[in-house]
Design an enzyme around this catalytic site. Structure first.
Site, mmCIF file in Angstrom:
data_model
loop_
_atom_site.group_PDB
_atom_site.id
_atom_site.type_symbol
_atom_site.label_atom_id
_atom_site.label_comp_id
_atom_site.label_asym_id
_atom_site.label_seq_id
_atom_site.Cartn_x
_atom_site.Cartn_y
_atom_site.Cartn_z
ATOM 1 N N SER A 146 0.855 -1.191 0.000
ATOM 2 C CA SER A 146 0.000 0.000 0.000
ATOM 3 C C SER A 146 0.884 1.232 0.000
ATOM 4 O O SER A 146 2.021 1.197 0.491
ATOM 5 C CB SER A 146 -0.888 0.014 1.247
ATOM 6 O OG SER A 146 -1.550 1.258 1.390
ATOM 7 N N TYR A 159 -1.122 -0.942 10.234
ATOM 8 C CA TYR A 159 -1.258 -1.227 8.795
ATOM 9 C C TYR A 159 -0.042 -0.706 8.023
ATOM 10 O O TYR A 159 0.499 -1.399 7.152
ATOM 11 C CB TYR A 159 -2.546 -0.583 8.278
ATOM 12 C CG TYR A 159 -2.940 -0.972 6.887
ATOM 13 C CD1 TYR A 159 -3.512 -2.213 6.614
ATOM 14 C CD2 TYR A 159 -2.774 -0.083 5.818
ATOM 15 C CE1 TYR A 159 -3.902 -2.562 5.327
ATOM 16 C CE2 TYR A 159 -3.162 -0.421 4.536
ATOM 17 C CZ TYR A 159 -3.722 -1.658 4.291
ATOM 18 O OH TYR A 159 -4.113 -2.002 3.012
ATOM 19 N N LYS A 163 2.587 -2.999 5.904
ATOM 20 C CA LYS A 163 2.750 -2.805 4.463
ATOM 21 C C LYS A 163 4.165 -2.358 4.108
ATOM 22 O O LYS A 163 4.684 -2.714 3.040
ATOM 23 C CB LYS A 163 1.715 -1.791 3.953
ATOM 24 C CG LYS A 163 0.283 -2.307 3.998
ATOM 25 C CD LYS A 163 0.114 -3.596 3.196
ATOM 26 C CE LYS A 163 -1.334 -4.027 3.109
ATOM 27 N NZ LYS A 163 -1.504 -5.263 2.287
#
Length: 250
Positions: A146, A159, A163
């Site tokens: 991401s 997150y 990532k």
């Protein structure tokens, strides 16, 4: 072989393929001729709908339930694919979750669950699949990271860390596997219109995107399809393709 069936005779495993970006990736690879294994964790009806859509278009697919954060389930899934198909040519590590919250309020369980699925899951699937690919001296692995793994994002420390870890993991594996003809690349979506982003306040997001709109799942799937199927991608490994409307320009 025509451009429409570059993956004919190949088998692709897509994790988290029952919805969103994973669903679009499964459809794209099937359209290019691959037999697609639709991995899902808890949505059998949605996974079966993806299989049915692929079969209705003349493609081949089947579903397999497994939690990619569980080592035993991953090993069993890959074993089942190899026993049924005899090969595994493409792995797309797409499965992921979010558990957003400001860092000082983030529960340890929310940190750990995101790291377990979004990063450790990539490790487990890649490690298991790489054994057959390295033996065959052929294979393509595509990891979905991401843009927040590149730039960070308030409220997404877990997150973002996972990532960013996927990017480092991708480059390390690319270096390890290159001599055996296995490529490892990543695709970094920006803000894509899926269930994961449907509740976001889009106005400030759109203001930060030069193209001025959210991306679509099939636009991410197109990048994956290129890395998995296009002969032009054979000389690419350890790369991160950003599909973000220009949001993060490096």
């Amino acid at each position: 072989m025509s451009p429409a069936n570059r993956l004919s005779g190949q088998v692709a495993l897509v994790t988290g393929a029952s919805r969103g970006i994973g669903r679009s990736i499964a459809l794209e690879l099937a359209a290019d001729g691959a037999t697609v294994v639709v991995n899902y964790a808890s949505s059998p009806d949605a996974a079966e709908a993806v299989v049915a859509e692929i079969e209705a278009s003349g493609g081949k697919a089947w579903r397999y339930q497994a939690n990619v954060a569980d080592e035993g389930e991953v090993d069993a899934m890959v074993k089942a694919v190899l026993e049924r198909e005899g090969q595994l040519d493409v792995l797309v590590n797409n499965a992921g979750i979010t558990r957003d919250g400001l860092l000082m309020r983030m529960k340890t369980t929310d940190w750990q669950s995101v790291l377990d699925l979004n990063l450790t899951g990539v490790f487990l699937c890649t490690r298991t699949v790489s054994r057959s690919m390295l033996k065959a001296r052929s294979g393509r692995i595509i990891n979905i990271t991401s843009v927040v793994g590149l730039m960070g994002n308030p409220g997404q420390a877990n997150y973002s860390a996972a990532k960013a870890g996927v990017i480092g993991f991708t480059r390390s594996c690319a270096a390890e596997f290159a001599s055996r003809g296995v490529t490892v690349n990543a695709v970094a979506p920006g803000f894509i219109a899926t269930d994961m982003t449907k509740d976001l306040n889009v106005e400030p997001i759109l203001a930060a995107i030069p193209l001025g709109r959210m991306g679509q799942p099939d636009e991410v799937a197109g990048a994956v399809r290129f890395l998995a199927a296009d002969p032009a991608a054979a000389y690419m490994t350890g790369q991160v393709l950003q599909v973000d409307g220009g949001m993060v320009m490096r």
